[in-house]
Structure formats: C-alpha cells, structure tokens
Design an enzyme around this catalytic site. Structure first.
Site, PDB file in Angstrom:
ATOM      1  N   ILE A  39       0.823  -1.219   0.000  1.00 44.36           N
ATOM      2  CA  ILE A  39       0.000   0.000   0.000  1.00 44.36           C
ATOM      3  C   ILE A  39       0.857   1.270   0.000  1.00 44.36           C
ATOM      4  O   ILE A  39       0.364   2.342  -0.365  1.00 44.36           O
ATOM      5  CB  ILE A  39      -0.944  -0.039   1.227  1.00 44.36           C
ATOM      6  N   HIS A 105       5.563 -11.911   6.149  1.00 46.24           N
ATOM      7  CA  HIS A 105       5.460 -11.487   4.750  1.00 46.24           C
ATOM      8  C   HIS A 105       6.851 -11.291   4.177  1.00 46.24           C
ATOM      9  O   HIS A 105       7.761 -10.845   4.859  1.00 46.24           O
ATOM     10  CB  HIS A 105       4.627 -10.212   4.598  1.00 46.24           C
TER      11      HIS A 105
HETATM   12  P1  5GP Z   1       7.059  -4.638   7.543  1.00 48.04           P
HETATM   13  O1  5GP Z   1       7.738  -3.363   7.937  1.00 48.04           O
HETATM   14  O2  5GP Z   1       6.144  -5.187   8.623  1.00 48.04           O
HETATM   15  O3  5GP Z   1       8.017  -5.655   7.009  1.00 48.04           O
HETATM   16  O4  5GP Z   1       6.207  -4.240   6.295  1.00 48.04           O
HETATM   17  C1  5GP Z   1       4.838  -4.102   6.286  1.00 48.04           C
HETATM   18  C2  5GP Z   1       4.469  -3.628   4.912  1.00 48.04           C
HETATM   19  O5  5GP Z   1       3.071  -3.745   4.773  1.00 48.04           O
HETATM   20  C3  5GP Z   1       4.816  -2.156   4.665  1.00 48.04           C
HETATM   21  O6  5GP Z   1       5.631  -2.062   3.495  1.00 48.04           O
HETATM   22  C4  5GP Z   1       3.451  -1.481   4.510  1.00 48.04           C
HETATM   23  O7  5GP Z   1       3.473  -0.439   3.547  1.00 48.04           O
HETATM   24  C5  5GP Z   1       2.567  -2.626   4.106  1.00 48.04           C
HETATM   25  N1  5GP Z   1       1.187  -2.525   4.552  1.00 48.04           N
HETATM   26  C6  5GP Z   1       0.763  -2.176   5.791  1.00 48.04           C
HETATM   27  N2  5GP Z   1      -0.579  -2.227   5.854  1.00 48.04           N
HETATM   28  C7  5GP Z   1      -1.002  -2.591   4.621  1.00 48.04           C
HETATM   29  C8  5GP Z   1      -2.300  -2.806   4.059  1.00 48.04           C
HETATM   30  O8  5GP Z   1      -3.328  -2.659   4.703  1.00 48.04           O
HETATM   31  N3  5GP Z   1      -2.346  -3.196   2.751  1.00 48.04           N
HETATM   32  C9  5GP Z   1      -1.221  -3.361   2.001  1.00 48.04           C
HETATM   33  N4  5GP Z   1      -1.384  -3.743   0.729  1.00 48.04           N
HETATM   34  N5  5GP Z   1       0.024  -3.178   2.501  1.00 48.04           N
HETATM   35  C10 5GP Z   1       0.123  -2.803   3.797  1.00 48.04           C
END
Ligand code: 5GP
Ligand code: ZN
Length: 141
Positions: A39, A105
């Site tokens: 997103i 993820h």
């Molecule tokens: P992390 O920092 O946990 O590895 O990455 C989480 C990722 O998820 C971030 O790049 C953020 O932009 C993405 N993200 C967070 N919430 C959402 C959402 O509701 N939908 C989508 N498509 N991506 C999300």
C-alpha cells in the site's frame, strides 16, 4: 462458561486481506499463499507475499508450507523481472528490524537505476490507477 456469539475476527490486517475482509490488489493467489501490492511502495511494483494462515515469524511457519511460500516468492520474482531484473527480497523480523505487520510477509522490491543510493525516505501511497496498471504488468502473462 462457554463462549457464545460469533468468534471475533482476527485483528491482523494481513489475515483480513487473505480472507478478503479487507481490500488489496492481488497479484497472485493459490490455496496456501497470497501476493499483493504494498500500500506504500518503496518502489514501483513493491509486492508482499504471505502465507494465508497466520504466523508472526518465519520461525513459526510450519515446514509443510515452506515450499508453497518459496514457490510464490519465486513466481513473483519471475514476474517482477518484467519491471526490473534487479530487486530486493526481504523479511523484517521483529520491531528492531522494522517489522510493523506481525503476519509473516516477504517483500519483493524492484530496483531501478534512479534508486541506486537506497530506498526513498518518503513512501508515496499506491494510487488505484497505478495499481491497476501494475496488476496488468505483473499478471500471469
Ligand atoms: P514490515 O515493515 O512489517 O516488514 O512491512 C509491512 C508492509 O506492509 C509495509 O511495506 C506497509 O506499507 C505494508 N502494509 C501495511 N498495511 C497494509 C495494508 O493494509 N495493505 C497493504 N497492501 N500493505 C500494507
Ligand atoms: Zn494474520
């Protein structure tokens, strides 16, 4: 006393996306895994791959799912090469490593020549028109 009424839905946003209770731009889906556009992309095409069944961390992933998750990561990489042959594959594990969504993820983040210095500090939101274009570019082919 037994619980009554509907079981509360998981508050995890990626569970909600996997179960289609929350919207996302789905790049690829199979029974075990889902890939969808980030997103707030770090670069054009930034895609996330998740196991549909919730686990916080890679060390919690049941071994029986290793192959399906890796196969989807690889399929996304293959498609990403239409945008750029250069990309980062990453997992942030724990808050100190930058994890903000605690559902395992994998990030696949394409790199472009104008980004050699690193990722941008400011992340721009994914806009619907761009997302629809990307879904065509990253489709099954
Ligand atoms: P992390 O920092 O946990 O590895 O990455 C989480 C990722 O998820 C971030 O790049 C953020 O932009 C993405 N993200 C967070 N919430 C959402 C959402 O509701 N939908 C989508 N498509 N991506 C999300
Ligand atoms: Zn979850």
């Amino acid at each position: 006393m037994e619980a009554s009424g509907p079981v509360a839905a998981s508050p995890c946003i990626f569970c909600a996306i996997a179960e289609k209770r929350a919207p996302s731009y789905v790049v690829y889906e199979d029974a075990q895994t889902l890939a969808f556009l980030d997103i707030a992309p770090l670069s054009r095409g930034h895609t996330l791959i998740i196991p549909k069944a919730h686990v916080d961390r890679i060390t919690d992933l049941p071994p029986v799912q290793y192959a399906s998750v890796l196969a989807t990561v690889t399929e996304i990489c293959r498609r990403m090469e239409r945008l750029s042959r250069d990309y980062n594959i990453g997992v942030n594990q724990g808050p100190l490593a930058g994890q903000i969504v605690f559902h395992l993820h994998f990030h696949v983040i394409p790199r472009y020549p104008n980004q050699v210095g690193g990722f941008p500090r400011e992340r721009l939101p994914l806009v619907p028109e761009e997302a629809r274009t990307l879904l065509k570019e990253l489709g099954p082919g």
